[in-house]
Motif scaffolding. Structure first.
Motif, short mmCIF file in Angstrom:
data_model
loop_
_atom_site.label_atom_id
_atom_site.label_comp_id
_atom_site.label_asym_id
_atom_site.label_seq_id
_atom_site.Cartn_x
_atom_site.Cartn_y
_atom_site.Cartn_z
N UNK A 20 -2.63 3.83 -3.47
CA UNK A 20 -2.32 2.80 -4.46
C UNK A 20 -2.10 1.46 -3.75
N UNK A 21 -2.79 0.45 -4.23
CA UNK A 21 -2.52 -0.91 -3.77
C UNK A 21 -1.94 -1.67 -4.96
N UNK B 196 -6.23 1.92 -7.75
CA UNK B 196 -5.91 3.34 -7.58
C UNK B 196 -7.03 4.05 -6.83
N UNK B 197 -7.00 3.96 -5.49
CA UNK B 197 -8.08 4.55 -4.69
C UNK B 197 -7.97 6.06 -4.69
N UNK C 252 0.86 -1.18 0.00
CA UNK C 252 0.00 0.00 0.00
C UNK C 252 0.90 1.23 0.00
N UNK C 253 0.59 2.18 -0.88
CA UNK C 253 1.38 3.42 -0.93
C UNK C 253 0.48 4.58 -1.33
N UNK C 254 0.88 5.77 -0.95
CA UNK C 254 0.17 6.97 -1.36
C UNK C 254 0.94 7.67 -2.48
N UNK C 255 0.21 8.40 -3.31
CA UNK C 255 0.86 9.21 -4.35
C UNK C 255 0.30 10.63 -4.25
#
Lengths: 455, 100
Positions: free
Chosen positions: A378-379, A356-357, A314-317
């Motif tokens: 982002x998963x 892409x949440x 799991x990450x953020x952009x």
């Protein structure tokens, strides 16, 4: 059953383990019920639980809900009926559940006759039916193949009221059913006592969800249903909830493709002529539900098969350029991972996707917003034939996505904001529903053996 | 006006692992009949929005509770590879975004 031919049933809640106020059960018991029932399962949480033989509710919560009901039923000498024990109602679920019941009984010093009804169907029986063209897809399921059947870890059939009635006939005070039609939990006893099966099944269909038919709605409270020769009445035990003709009528929409009828192993229950009438402030009387018996008896089968092992990160952009180039980054990641693992697995054995949440994670790429959002979640989801390969592919995918170049890239130190270290998670086995089909069978009840024991 | 703004309840949920149902509850009989008559909930239109065959979409109006029930096949079985919504309970869009 009262002298006037009236039978009173109590639904603990909409799903065993979701909790209910103890005062509600006390109020329901004061109404002198003839049976306590509860639905303990669902396919809603997906194929994993049936496939793996696991429960989607914690055992401790199930025990907490079950103990007062078990005690009340045994002390009052009325039956307790549990449907789809353990969440999915296959053998491992049933075994674990029955062990819990024995333990609770020992702890509370309760003695009773218990019936256990497994719902497993041997693969050979399904293959035989498939060969004889007695299998048809249920609810948009794909066509079944012999390979699908053999790949399933467990195949269960949804039992109707018949096997439950046999258990009650045998004097069982506690009936623990494997995979079971939800309505049957509450319909078996009224039908066994000679009440109208259309009314009984409709009552069961409403009761299996607890107070979801009430206002305020909730699956975590006690509902009381009373059936007689002419109709049935339902009322929430909790005085803070009420049933209205609208709330009860609307409930027949829930999880059903058609609000005017529903199909059970016994046949089709027609609701088009139903009347819903308020009785006082909180009770609704229902009349006119009608069973049209099945021309060709059938059981619904469910089976899940293993399709791989999962790993996710799991990450953020935050960077707008990165958000705009996610398609390109994803394609590059897929290419890099596929090439790097070429010796270990074929491209079609690897499933790799970006969820892409904030952009289109829920609906998929068909509906994209015009403006890039401020941030996205982002998963990166990888499924591969073994956990080792899934973990390996994910590590490559994560590192590649972090550093992937794209046109106009300014954030050259890294594309992703990871909230955790370690950033990667092994998700374990992934299943899919391979069997969700109707099996035509002359005597559906013959598949289900009732096992009796004295606890 | 979007269907989302008009409806008092608009919800989606699985009906089995391969079928999605969407309930659209409207505020009154007049609105209920007008939405249906305007064709905003025609099976062909819903099929196009969800990229499924028009013959596979069922629309059942239930006036007693001011509800239109939509049933359509899921693109991917619940929880299988490629699924995005195991319970199917956030699939009321894109239908909810339809102008009515």
């Amino acid at each position: 059953m009262s002298a006037t031919g009236r039978l009173r049933l109590v639904a603990l809640n909409g799903l065993l383990g979701y909790g209910y106020p103890r005062e509600s059960l006390e109020l329901a018991l004061a109404m002198e019920p003839d049976l306590i029932g509860v639905d303990a399962g669902s396919t809603d949480p997906g194929p994993y639980y049936l496939g793996a033989g696991e429960s989607f509710v914690s055992d401790a919560q199930v025990a907490r809900d079950l103990e007062p009901a078990l005690r009340a039923a045994v002390e009052r000498g009325i039956p307790l009926v549990v449907g789809t024990a353990g969440g999915s109602g296959a053998r491992p679920h049933l075994q674990r559940f029955v062990a819990m019941v024995r333990e609770l009984a020992a702890g509370a010093g309760l003695r009773f006759r218990m019936a256990t009804i497994p719902a497993d169907v041997p693969a050979e029986a399904v293959l035989e039916a498939l060969g004889e063209r007695r299998i048809a897809p249920a609810g948009n399921a794909p066509t079944l193949t012999a390979q699908d059947v053999r790949a399933c870890t467990h195949i269960v059939a949804q039992m109707g009221t018949g096997p439950l009635a046999r258990a009650l006939d045998a004097g069982a005070q506690v009936v623990i059913a494997g995979r079971c039609c939800d309505a049957a939990i509450f319909a078996a006893e009224p039908i066994r006592r000679g009440l109208d099966p259309g009314l009984a099944l409709h009552l069961g269909k409403i009761m299996e969800c607890g107070t979801l038919c009430a206002r305020p709605a909730g699956a975590n409270d006690v509902l009381v249903g009373t059936i007689d020769a002419d109709g049935f009445e339902i009322v929430p035990a909790n005085p803070e909830r009420r049933c209205t003709p609208e709330s009860v009528a609307a409930h027949s929409l829930y999880e059903q493709p058609d609000p005017t009828r529903f199909v059970e192993p016994e046949g089709t229950v027609e609701l088009a002529d139903c009347e819903f009438e308020a009785v006082g402030e909180r009770t609704v009387r229902v009349r006119g539900s009608r069973l049209v018996p099945a021309a060709q008896p059938a059981l619904k089968l469910e089976g899940a098969r293993l399709i791989g092992q999962r790993a996710i990160t799991i990450a953020g952009v935050r960077d707008p350029g990165t958000i705009l180039h996610l398609d390109e980054i994803e394609a590059a990641v897929r290419e890099t991972v596929t090439c790097a693992l070429a010796d270990a697995l074929a491209p079609e054995q690897l499933s790799l996707r970006f969820l892409r949440y904030g952009l289109d994670g829920v609906t998929g790429p068909c509906v994209a917003p015009l403006e890039p959002p401020r941030e996205i979640g982002l998963v990166i989801d990888v499924v591969a034939p073994s956990q080792e390969l899934a973990d390996r592919a994910l590590k490559l995918a994560r590192a590649t996505a972090l550093h992937q170049h794209f046109d106009g890239r300014r954030t050259t130190a890294g594309n992703l904001a990871f909230p955790f270290s370690p950033s990667d998670f092994s998700g374990g086995p992934v299943y899919e529903f391979a069997v969700y089909h109707l099996m035509h069978i002359a005597d559906p009840d013959s598949l289900f053996a009732v096992e009796i024991e004295e606890v | 006006m979007r269907l989302y703004d008009l409806a008092t309840v608009i919800r989606s949920k699985n009906a089995g692992p391969f079928t999605l149902t969407i309930d659209v509850v409207l505020p009154d009989v007049t609105t209920f009949r007008r939405v249906l008559a305007a064709g905003g909930l025609a099976p062909e239109r819903i099929a196009a929005l969800y990229d499924v065959a028009p013959g596979a979409v069922r629309v059942v109006p239930f006036e007693r509770v001011l509800t239109v029930k939509v049933a359509l096949p899921r693109q991917v079985g619940s929880g299988a590879l490629g699924d995005r919504d195991v319970y199917g309970c956030q699939q009321h869009f894109p239908l909810a975004g339809v102008e009515v």
